[in-house]
Each structure stands twice: as C-alpha cells, then as structure tokens.
Design a protein around this motif. Structure first.
Motif, PDB file in Angstrom:
ATOM      1  N   LYS A 105      -3.948  -1.377  -8.194  1.00 42.35           N
ATOM      2  CA  LYS A 105      -3.359  -0.772  -9.394  1.00 42.35           C
ATOM      3  C   LYS A 105      -2.201  -1.627  -9.880  1.00 42.35           C
ATOM      4  CE  LYS A 105      -4.360   4.081  -8.570  1.00 42.35           C
ATOM      5  NZ  LYS A 105      -3.789   5.411  -8.408  1.00 42.35           N
ATOM      6  N   LEU A 106      -2.002  -1.582 -11.201  1.00 44.24           N
ATOM      7  CA  LEU A 106      -0.894  -2.285 -11.837  1.00 44.24           C
ATOM      8  C   LEU A 106      -0.111  -1.272 -12.659  1.00 44.24           C
ATOM      9  CD1 LEU A 106       0.525  -4.947 -12.557  1.00 44.24           C
ATOM     10  CD2 LEU A 106      -1.077  -5.167 -14.445  1.00 44.24           C
ATOM     11  N   ALA A 107       1.165  -1.087 -12.321  1.00 40.15           N
ATOM     12  CA  ALA A 107       2.026  -0.161 -13.055  1.00 40.15           C
ATOM     13  C   ALA A 107       3.469  -0.649 -12.973  1.00 40.15           C
ATOM     14  CB  ALA A 107       1.926   1.245 -12.463  1.00 40.15           C
ATOM     15  N   ASN A 108       4.165  -0.661 -14.111  1.00 44.75           N
ATOM     16  CA  ASN A 108       5.578  -1.056 -14.167  1.00 44.75           C
ATOM     17  C   ASN A 108       5.827  -2.422 -13.526  1.00 44.75           C
ATOM     18  OD1 ASN A 108       6.181   1.400 -15.409  1.00 44.75           O
ATOM     19  ND2 ASN A 108       6.551   2.399 -13.449  1.00 44.75           N
ATOM     20  N   MET A 141       4.352  -3.774 -11.147  1.00 39.52           N
ATOM     21  CA  MET A 141       4.116  -3.753  -9.706  1.00 39.52           C
ATOM     22  C   MET A 141       2.616  -3.720  -9.468  1.00 39.52           C
ATOM     23  SD  MET A 141       7.015  -3.763  -8.056  1.00 39.52           S
ATOM     24  CE  MET A 141       6.636  -3.177  -6.445  1.00 39.52           C
ATOM     25  N   LEU A 142       2.132  -4.657  -8.650  1.00 42.91           N
ATOM     26  CA  LEU A 142       0.730  -4.692  -8.268  1.00 42.91           C
ATOM     27  C   LEU A 142       0.641  -4.052  -6.886  1.00 42.91           C
ATOM     28  CD1 LEU A 142      -2.092  -5.912  -9.100  1.00 42.91           C
ATOM     29  CD2 LEU A 142      -1.557  -7.695  -7.437  1.00 42.91           C
ATOM     30  N   THR A 143      -0.141  -2.977  -6.772  1.00 42.06           N
ATOM     31  CA  THR A 143      -0.270  -2.250  -5.513  1.00 42.06           C
ATOM     32  C   THR A 143      -1.695  -2.371  -5.007  1.00 42.06           C
ATOM     33  OG1 THR A 143       1.434  -0.687  -6.209  1.00 42.06           O
ATOM     34  CG2 THR A 143       0.016  -0.003  -4.401  1.00 42.06           C
ATOM     35  N   ILE A 144      -1.818  -2.767  -3.754  1.00 43.83           N
ATOM     36  CA  ILE A 144      -3.112  -2.901  -3.102  1.00 43.83           C
ATOM     37  C   ILE A 144      -3.169  -1.863  -1.993  1.00 43.83           C
ATOM     38  CG2 ILE A 144      -4.641  -4.430  -1.808  1.00 43.83           C
ATOM     39  CD1 ILE A 144      -3.135  -6.795  -3.144  1.00 43.83           C
ATOM     40  N   LYS A 145      -4.191  -1.004  -2.059  1.00 48.45           N
ATOM     41  CA  LYS A 145      -4.383   0.040  -1.052  1.00 48.45           C
ATOM     42  C   LYS A 145      -5.746  -0.147  -0.409  1.00 48.45           C
ATOM     43  CE  LYS A 145      -1.997   3.720  -3.579  1.00 48.45           C
ATOM     44  NZ  LYS A 145      -2.149   5.077  -4.117  1.00 48.45           N
ATOM     45  N   GLY A 146      -5.834   0.238   0.849  1.00 42.81           N
ATOM     46  CA  GLY A 146      -7.119   0.177   1.531  1.00 42.81           C
ATOM     47  C   GLY A 146      -7.186   1.199   2.642  1.00 42.81           C
ATOM     48  N   SER A 174       2.779  -3.479  -2.030  1.00 43.91           N
ATOM     49  CA  SER A 174       3.150  -3.616  -3.440  1.00 43.91           C
ATOM     50  C   SER A 174       3.874  -4.932  -3.643  1.00 43.91           C
ATOM     51  CB  SER A 174       4.052  -2.459  -3.870  1.00 43.91           C
ATOM     52  OG  SER A 174       3.346  -1.242  -3.820  1.00 43.91           O
ATOM     53  N   PHE A 175       3.596  -5.564  -4.795  1.00 44.96           N
ATOM     54  CA  PHE A 175       4.200  -6.838  -5.147  1.00 44.96           C
ATOM     55  C   PHE A 175       4.766  -6.739  -6.565  1.00 44.96           C
ATOM     56  CE2 PHE A 175       0.794  -7.755  -2.199  1.00 44.96           C
ATOM     57  CZ  PHE A 175       1.375  -8.633  -1.307  1.00 44.96           C
ATOM     58  N   GLN A 176       5.995  -7.194  -6.736  1.00 47.40           N
ATOM     59  CA  GLN A 176       6.588  -7.296  -8.066  1.00 47.40           C
ATOM     60  C   GLN A 176       5.942  -8.493  -8.756  1.00 47.40           C
ATOM     61  OE1 GLN A 176       9.216  -5.273  -9.286  1.00 47.40           O
ATOM     62  NE2 GLN A 176       8.870  -6.234 -11.253  1.00 47.40           N
ATOM     63  N   LEU A 177       5.403  -8.282  -9.958  1.00 46.75           N
ATOM     64  CA  LEU A 177       4.760  -9.389 -10.663  1.00 46.75           C
ATOM     65  C   LEU A 177       5.809 -10.409 -11.096  1.00 46.75           C
ATOM     66  CD1 LEU A 177       2.049  -7.943 -13.078  1.00 46.75           C
ATOM     67  CD2 LEU A 177       1.752  -9.052 -10.877  1.00 46.75           C
ATOM     68  N   PRO A 178       5.558 -11.686 -10.852  1.00 45.43           N
ATOM     69  CA  PRO A 178       6.488 -12.711 -11.327  1.00 45.43           C
ATOM     70  C   PRO A 178       6.468 -12.774 -12.852  1.00 45.43           C
ATOM     71  CG  PRO A 178       4.959 -13.599  -9.694  1.00 45.43           C
ATOM     72  CD  PRO A 178       4.476 -12.236 -10.057  1.00 45.43           C
ATOM     73  N   GLU A 179       7.549 -13.283 -13.427  1.00 52.55           N
ATOM     74  CA  GLU A 179       7.603 -13.463 -14.883  1.00 52.55           C
ATOM     75  C   GLU A 179       6.519 -14.444 -15.300  1.00 52.55           C
ATOM     76  OE1 GLU A 179       9.541 -11.983 -17.227  1.00 52.55           O
ATOM     77  OE2 GLU A 179      10.254 -10.697 -15.608  1.00 52.55           O
ATOM     78  N   ALA A 211      -4.847  -0.393 -14.491  1.00 54.36           N
ATOM     79  CA  ALA A 211      -3.519  -0.472 -15.093  1.00 54.36           C
ATOM     80  C   ALA A 211      -3.061   0.932 -15.433  1.00 54.36           C
ATOM     81  CB  ALA A 211      -3.539  -1.330 -16.345  1.00 54.36           C
ATOM     82  N   GLU A 212      -1.886   1.307 -14.947  1.00 56.37           N
ATOM     83  CA  GLU A 212      -1.334   2.622 -15.230  1.00 56.37           C
ATOM     84  C   GLU A 212      -0.147   2.466 -16.162  1.00 56.37           C
ATOM     85  OE1 GLU A 212      -0.469   4.553 -11.556  1.00 56.37           O
ATOM     86  OE2 GLU A 212      -2.579   4.912 -11.132  1.00 56.37           O
ATOM     87  N   LYS A 213      -0.064   3.337 -17.136  1.00 55.39           N
ATOM     88  CA  LYS A 213       1.010   3.261 -18.136  1.00 55.39           C
ATOM     89  C   LYS A 213       2.351   3.680 -17.564  1.00 55.39           C
ATOM     90  CE  LYS A 213      -1.611   1.908 -21.463  1.00 55.39           C
ATOM     91  NZ  LYS A 213      -1.826   0.531 -21.547  1.00 55.39           N
TER      92      LYS A 213
END
Length: 179
Positions: free
Chosen positions: A100-103, A105-110, A136-141, A12-14
């Motif tokens: 990673k999770l920031a703002n 947004m869930l980002t998956i890298k490989g 990257s995926f926008q997290l649902p509410e 998680a990134e601030k």
C-alpha cells in the motif's frame, strides 16, 4: 520449467495515518524482550536448563519466536532511474503479500501460514505456524508514485520505485579532489 514473475498490485490510499519511519517492531516486542531479560537476569533461582527454561520441572513457554522473525530483511538500492526494494519471502504465496501507498509511505505486509499433519496407527501429529510482518518505507523525494511496480517470483518480492524525469536530471555528481 521456467517460472514467470507475478505482478502485484500497489494500492494507493488517499488518507491514512502516517506509519512510523524506520525499523518499527510490534508494540509487544519490546515487552517480550524485557520479560526475557528479567528471566535471564534472575539469579536466586536458575530457571534455565541447557536448552529450555524450567520452573519446578515444568517448561516455561518462550516468548521468542525463532521460526519467524518480526519482519524479513529488505534491501533498498538506489539505481540511475529509480530505487528498488527486494525481500526474500520463502514460503509466502504472492496472494498473501499486500503493498500500500499512503501519505508518501510504502507499506509491505505479508502473512505466512503453515500446517502439517501426520497420521499413523501409533500417533497423530498436527502442527500449525502462523506469522505476519509489516514494513514501512518513507518514499524518497522525486519518486513517481504512479509508476511503482511490484513483482513476485520464486519467493522474492521486487518493488521498483522509478524516479521522475526532473529528479533524474537534478542529480549532480561531485568530484572528490585530493587535499
């Protein structure tokens, strides 16, 4: 022999710049497609051979990379208690996957790295292939970001995004009535 799933950390990134939503490709991918289209549409000189392009008997490098797509397909499914993202990542080791999770947004890298080397008395063959992806995926509410879990087993990445208790209660089914 049974293989167990490996848990992957979700970082998680601030503060970070928001990643673009949707199916994002690298900035150069559209340029590559346009250059390929220009070569395909250029008719005065036919650069195409049955399987490769050629100019004055020399093969032109292809800008397409059929061996490794820009990003692997990922499935996002909503379930009663949360969401689940799955991705098939053959040939990738779990240590080369980062989440990673920031703002919101869930980002998956490989990253995938393959090296092959063959030596014989008549020849020496050495091949290397490298590729990376990022989705990257926008997290649902209503997703409980503190309880996101990721596992990796047999080349399949599974990311579980649990819903908060309030989000689970707030769901309402609406009956469809005939007209």
């Amino acid at each position: 022999m049974a293989e167990t799933a490996t848990k992957l950390p979700v970082k998680a990134e601030k503060s970070a710049a928001p990643a673009p939503a949707g199916n994002w490709t690298t900035p150069f991918e559209s340029l590559r497609r346009e250059i390929d289209r220009l070569f395909d549409d250029f008719h005065p000189f036919d650069f195409r051979l049955p399987s490769t392009r050629s100019l004055f008997g020399r093969e032109l490098p292809s800008l397409r990379n059929p061996g490794w797509p820009v990003a692997p397909a990922m499935d996002l499914v909503e379930k009663d208690k949360g969401y689940e993202i799955t991705a098939e990542l053959p040939g990738i080791d779990e240590k080369n996957v980062e989440i990673k999770l920031a703002n919101h947004m869930l980002t998956i890298k490989g990253e995938k790295r393959e090296e092959k080397e063959e030596k014989d008395k008549d020849y020496h063959l050495s091949e290397r292939r490298y590729g990376s992806f990022q989705r990257s995926f926008q997290l649902p509410e209503g997703v409980d970001a503190d309880k996101i879990e990721a596992t990796f087993a047999k080349g399949v990445l599974t990311v579980k995004l649990p819903k908060t208790a309030e989000a689970q209660k707030a769901e309402k089914k609406i009956a469809v009535k005939p007209a």
